[in-house]
Design an enzyme around this catalytic site. Structure first.
Site, PDB file in Angstrom:
ATOM      1  N   LYS A  39      85.974  66.218  43.922  1.00  9.01           N
ATOM      2  CA  LYS A  39      85.318  67.534  43.860  1.00  9.01           C
ATOM      3  C   LYS A  39      85.578  68.179  42.501  1.00  9.01           C
ATOM      4  O   LYS A  39      86.462  67.741  41.745  1.00  9.01           O
ATOM      5  CB  LYS A  39      85.859  68.419  44.982  1.00  9.01           C
ATOM      6  N   TYR A 266      94.949  88.285  17.504  1.00 10.81           N
ATOM      7  CA  TYR A 266      94.710  89.646  17.995  1.00 10.81           C
ATOM      8  C   TYR A 266      95.993  90.355  18.409  1.00 10.81           C
ATOM      9  O   TYR A 266      96.843  89.773  19.085  1.00 10.81           O
ATOM     10  CB  TYR A 266      93.780  89.602  19.216  1.00 10.81           C
TER      11      TYR A 266
HETATM   12  C1  LIG Z   1      91.103  69.249  47.480  1.00 10.17           C
HETATM   13  C2  LIG Z   1      91.354  68.654  48.809  1.00 10.17           C
HETATM   14  C3  LIG Z   1      92.087  67.458  48.938  1.00 10.17           C
HETATM   15  C4  LIG Z   1      92.829  66.810  47.798  1.00 10.17           C
HETATM   16  O1  LIG Z   1      94.050  67.480  47.621  1.00 10.17           O
HETATM   17  P1  LIG Z   1      95.127  66.998  46.523  1.00 10.17           P
HETATM   18  O2  LIG Z   1      96.268  67.897  46.725  1.00 10.17           O
HETATM   19  O3  LIG Z   1      94.468  67.187  45.196  1.00 10.17           O
HETATM   20  O4  LIG Z   1      95.422  65.566  46.808  1.00 10.17           O
HETATM   21  C5  LIG Z   1      92.149  66.874  50.187  1.00 10.17           C
HETATM   22  N1  LIG Z   1      91.552  67.443  51.259  1.00 10.17           N
HETATM   23  C6  LIG Z   1      90.881  68.615  51.177  1.00 10.17           C
HETATM   24  C7  LIG Z   1      90.260  69.182  52.399  1.00 10.17           C
HETATM   25  C8  LIG Z   1      90.764  69.261  49.955  1.00 10.17           C
HETATM   26  O5  LIG Z   1      90.101  70.435  49.885  1.00 10.17           O
END
Ligand SMILES: *Cc1c(COP(=O)(O)O)cnc(C)c1O
Length: 374
Positions: A39, A266
């Site tokens: 994702k 800045y």
């Molecule tokens: C993002 C996510 C993961 C992966 O989690 P990590 O800590 O990056 O391994 C797994 N399951 C769900 C439902 C998520 O939203």
């Protein structure tokens, strides 16, 4: 390692070989099927290349948050099973179902929507998401029975295929995660009594997959670990046998020799206390370098480690490099694999009071990704 290709203003190199090796390592370690979570554009690494690299390392499935991300993977030529679990209210699942994207189902309405997307010759693949304590989405325990019964009925008439039951853990503590796992096990039993026998059950993300073996259940959803980063505050990538895949770098764009008392960036939050050299690094908060890390973020320039001087601006920041012989075009590395002598994404996370996930995921679209394989 000390100069970038001419004309490059900023880049993130993505070591796809590291992603492949990390997945292979975690698959062996957990002895489980791996759903590689890609994702948010593969946590900033590029979704399609991360998916390809993870599948090469033995992942058998992919996970994304939403259907748009799943469709982008299909358009990118990824044919492996993909699960998407976060949906806009009232979303139609027809397009996703037509390319075989599997749906995480968090309530009764979504179950009906998924069934409505079935066609004559294709049942829609679903994973039922269970609320077990996190307080996000997922079917509530009081609804397990009614949703499972309907899912079983829809499966019997060929509308749905229930591929998995899943949930997500808080990582608050091992006891909290064990309690959620207990709720999950009870739900699996309720599902069985309703006539569901899905081939997969998955609850562990990277943290639990490594630290809580009983949570593996033969299938784990691994995100941060495939990119070679640690979800633990007190264990490094190397401690876990992982290799960070992303290296963020830029050439020094300008160098200036200044007297003592010279203001920097800045607000002049930083002033030189001696005659010194200032080096300009062309990366800023528009690129995801957190402004919160002003005066604190680490950077290596020509192999020497320094700290950001003064405020990080939208496009650039300044580093007081003292009398080190730094020249325009020398490579500045913000983070990468710390075993190679550069800062870690974790160092930036500490400097900005956040987590390594946010550091890599927020690297912006102006930063060219260049795929390499070490
Ligand atoms: C993002 C996510 C993961 C992966 O989690 P990590 O800590 O990056 O391994 C797994 N399951 C769900 C439902 C998520 O939203």
């Amino acid at each position: 390692m000390s100069r970038l290709p001419a004309g490059v203003l900023r880049e993130a190199t993505i070591d796809v070989g590291a992603i492949t090796a990390n997945v292979r390592h975690l698959r062996r370690l957990t002895d489980s099927e791996v759903i590689a979570v890609v994702k948010a554009d593969g946590y900033g690494h590029g979704a399609v290349r991360s998916a390809v690299a993870a599948l090469d390392g033995g992942a058998s499935r992919l996970g994304v948050a939403d259907i748009g991300e799943a469709m982008a993977l299909r358009r990118g030529g990824i044919m492996a099973p993909i699960l998407a679990w976060l949906h806009a209210p009232g979303t139609s699942f027809v397009e996703a179902a037509s390319v075989g994207v599997e749906l995480g189902i968090s309530n009764f309405d979504q179950l009906l929507q998924a069934a409505a997307a079935a066609s004559q010759d294709r049942a829609v693949g679903v994973h039922l998401k269970l609320e077990t304590g996190l307080g996000r989405n997922g079917i509530a325990p009081e609804d397990y029975r009614v949703v499972f019964s309907e899912a079983a009925r829809l499966e019997r008439i060929g509308k749905l295929r229930v591929i998995g039951l899943f949930s997500h853990l808080s990582n608050a503590s091992a006891e909290d995660d064990r309690a959620a796992l207990g709720v999950f096990r009870d739900a699996v039993a309720v599902a069985a009594s309703a006539g569901l026998a899905p081939p997969l059950r998955h609850i562990a993300a990277t943290h639990a997959a490594i630290a809580l073996p009983e949570s593996r259940l033969g299938c784990v959803r691994i995100g941060i670990g495939i990119y070679g980063l640690s979800p633990f505050a007190n264990r490094s990538s190397a401690d876990l046998g992982l290799r960070p895949a992303m290296t963020l770098r830029a050439p020094v764009a300008a160098v200036r020799r200044v007297p003592p008392g010279h203001g920097v960036s800045y607000g002049y939050d930083y002033r030189t206390d001696r005659e010194t050299t200032l080096a300009l690094v062309p990366l800023g908060y528009a690129d995801g370098v957190p402004r919160n890390a002003s005066g604190a973020g680490a950077v290596t320039i020509a192999g020497e480690r320094f700290t950001v001087s003064g405020r990080i601006a939208m496009d650039q920041f300044v580093v007081d490099v003292g009398d080190h012989p730094v020249a325009v075009g020398d490579e500045a590395v913000l983070f990468g694999d710390p075993t190679l002598g550069v800062p870690a994404a974790d160092d930036w996370a500490d400097a900005a009071s956040t987590i390594n996930y946010e550091i890599v995921t927020r690297i912006g679209p102006r930063v060219a990704r260049r795929q390499v394989s070490a």
